[in-house]
Design a protein around this motif. Structure first.
Motif, PDB file in Angstrom:
ATOM      1  N   TYR A 104      48.942 -10.667  42.724  1.00  0.00           N
ATOM      2  CA  TYR A 104      48.488 -11.180  41.553  1.00  0.00           C
ATOM      3  C   TYR A 104      48.809 -12.570  41.158  1.00  0.00           C
ATOM      4  N   LYS A 105      47.771 -13.311  40.443  1.00  0.00           N
ATOM      5  CA  LYS A 105      47.683 -14.598  40.381  1.00  0.00           C
ATOM      6  C   LYS A 105      48.226 -14.890  38.742  1.00  0.00           C
ATOM      7  N   LEU A 106      49.457 -15.397  38.663  1.00  0.00           N
ATOM      8  CA  LEU A 106      49.970 -15.741  37.214  1.00  0.00           C
ATOM      9  C   LEU A 106      49.097 -16.942  36.584  1.00  0.00           C
ATOM     10  N   PRO A 107      49.130 -16.987  35.347  1.00  0.00           N
ATOM     11  CA  PRO A 107      48.423 -17.827  34.582  1.00  0.00           C
ATOM     12  C   PRO A 107      49.504 -19.204  34.972  1.00  0.00           C
ATOM     13  N   PRO A 108      48.523 -20.416  35.254  1.00  0.00           N
ATOM     14  CA  PRO A 108      49.452 -21.662  35.436  1.00  0.00           C
ATOM     15  C   PRO A 108      50.339 -21.983  34.399  1.00  0.00           C
ATOM     16  N   LEU A 109      51.428 -22.673  34.824  1.00  0.00           N
ATOM     17  CA  LEU A 109      52.445 -23.389  33.961  1.00  0.00           C
ATOM     18  C   LEU A 109      51.828 -24.632  33.351  1.00  0.00           C
ATOM     19  N   THR A 110      51.725 -25.039  32.394  1.00  0.00           N
ATOM     20  CA  THR A 110      51.115 -26.259  31.834  1.00  0.00           C
ATOM     21  C   THR A 110      52.051 -26.912  30.852  1.00  0.00           C
ATOM     22  N   LEU A 111      52.003 -28.197  30.739  1.00  0.00           N
ATOM     23  CA  LEU A 111      53.011 -29.283  30.068  1.00  0.00           C
ATOM     24  C   LEU A 111      51.946 -30.160  29.386  1.00  0.00           C
ATOM     25  N   PRO A 112      52.037 -30.110  27.957  1.00  0.00           N
ATOM     26  CA  PRO A 112      52.664 -29.229  27.296  1.00  0.00           C
ATOM     27  C   PRO A 112      52.252 -27.612  27.272  1.00  0.00           C
ATOM     28  N   SER A 149      50.442 -24.377  26.747  1.00  0.00           N
ATOM     29  CA  SER A 149      49.251 -24.279  26.063  1.00  0.00           C
ATOM     30  C   SER A 149      48.831 -22.553  25.682  1.00  0.00           C
ATOM     31  N   SER A 150      49.833 -21.973  25.518  1.00  0.00           N
ATOM     32  CA  SER A 150      49.628 -20.544  25.334  1.00  0.00           C
ATOM     33  C   SER A 150      51.000 -19.856  25.106  1.00  0.00           C
ATOM     34  N   TRP A 151      51.122 -18.459  24.613  1.00  0.00           N
ATOM     35  CA  TRP A 151      52.562 -17.828  24.493  1.00  0.00           C
ATOM     36  C   TRP A 151      52.915 -17.385  25.916  1.00  0.00           C
ATOM     37  N   ILE A 152      51.877 -17.212  26.827  1.00  0.00           N
ATOM     38  CA  ILE A 152      52.312 -16.873  28.117  1.00  0.00           C
ATOM     39  C   ILE A 152      52.851 -17.751  29.016  1.00  0.00           C
ATOM     40  N   ASN A 153      52.455 -19.252  28.475  1.00  0.00           N
ATOM     41  CA  ASN A 153      53.018 -20.057  29.262  1.00  0.00           C
ATOM     42  C   ASN A 153      54.522 -20.351  28.679  1.00  0.00           C
ATOM     43  N   VAL A 154      54.772 -20.208  27.383  1.00  0.00           N
ATOM     44  CA  VAL A 154      56.133 -20.311  26.709  1.00  0.00           C
ATOM     45  C   VAL A 154      57.015 -19.386  27.472  1.00  0.00           C
ATOM     46  N   GLN A 155      56.709 -18.191  27.507  1.00  0.00           N
ATOM     47  CA  GLN A 155      57.431 -17.018  28.108  1.00  0.00           C
ATOM     48  C   GLN A 155      57.744 -17.588  29.785  1.00  0.00           C
ATOM     49  N   SER A 156      56.601 -17.910  30.270  1.00  0.00           N
ATOM     50  CA  SER A 156      57.098 -18.248  31.621  1.00  0.00           C
ATOM     51  C   SER A 156      58.119 -19.527  31.756  1.00  0.00           C
ATOM     52  N   TRP A 157      57.857 -20.632  30.892  1.00  0.00           N
ATOM     53  CA  TRP A 157      59.120 -21.436  31.087  1.00  0.00           C
ATOM     54  C   TRP A 157      60.150 -20.927  30.441  1.00  0.00           C
ATOM     55  N   LEU A 158      60.175 -20.287  29.456  1.00  0.00           N
ATOM     56  CA  LEU A 158      61.529 -19.601  29.027  1.00  0.00           C
ATOM     57  C   LEU A 158      62.141 -18.926  30.368  1.00  0.00           C
TER      58      LEU A 158
END
Length: 211
Positions: free
Chosen positions: A78-86, A88-97
């Motif tokens: 499984y390839k997770l969606p990349p983390l971005t700064l800032p 870019s999506s709720w999935i990103n926020v969840q990953s950083w959290l």
């Protein structure tokens, strides 16, 4: 998200920094075990209780199996969606959290272990009575008896969040909690029986206001 191997660690897209979530999550996993398998044993007191070989072997097998499953899933399945700064999506926020929760849990775990390690050294330096025990005194121990267990549970909960609640990550989080919570309850009961002056506000064993 389609399957595939972990992507390049860092890249840029539309002036937005992108970091491979797969590499980041695997780095968290590796960081925990570098501390647990290398740094922690080196900092242990030489007079610490010996761990039976069977227990060590069992823990090694479980850790190797879990490491293989987590790595295989994140590298091949499984390839997770990349983390971005800032973000870019709720999935990103969840990953950083999830990463933040993991780091906070690891800090709690390491600091609590240090407090307990210093108590063991204090006990072993007591030449008159080698069986003297002390009540841990630190703000992390204010409400719970085993913040070291709480920190580790928090780590793997953060790992599961950062992994988008993947089956392997959730399975290991549940395994960790089901292992450490009963141990924490047993430690909590031992403390209360051992010390008549055990702090009254320290009502919980592992998770504040829960258990």
């Amino acid at each position: 998200m389609s399957s595939g191997s972990a992507a390049t660690m860092v890249s840029f897209d539309n002036n937005r920094l992108q970091i491979s979530s797969n590499v980041m999550v695997l780095s968290l996993f590796t960081l925990h075990y570098v501390n647990r398998a290398v740094i922690y044993p080196l900092r242990m007191n030489s007079n610490s209780h010996r761990v039976p070989l069977l227990v060590t072997a069992s823990a090694t097998i479980v850790t190797m199996l879990n490491g293989y499953i987590q790595s295989f899933y994140l590298v091949r399945v499984y390839k997770l969606p990349p983390l971005t700064l800032p973000p870019s999506s709720w999935i990103n926020v969840q990953s950083w959290l999830g990463i933040l929760v993991f780091v906070v849990g690891m800090i709690i775990n390491i600091k609590s272990d240090a407090v307990l390690r210093n108590l063991r050294r204090q006990r072993n330096s007591d030449r008159d009575n080698q069986k003297t025990y002390y009540i841990p005194q630190h703000r992390l121990f204010t409400y719970i008896s085993c913040p070291n267990f709480f920190g580790e549970i928090l780590e793997w909960f953060g790992f599961a969040i950062a992994s988008q609640f993947s089956l392997p990550a959730m399975a290991f989080f549940i395994y960790t909690a089901s292992n450490l919570i009963p141990r924490g309850i047993a430690h909590h009961e031992w403390y209360k029986q051992k010390f008549e002056d055990y702090p009254l506000e320290r009502k919980w064993a592992v998770i504040p206001f829960v258990v």
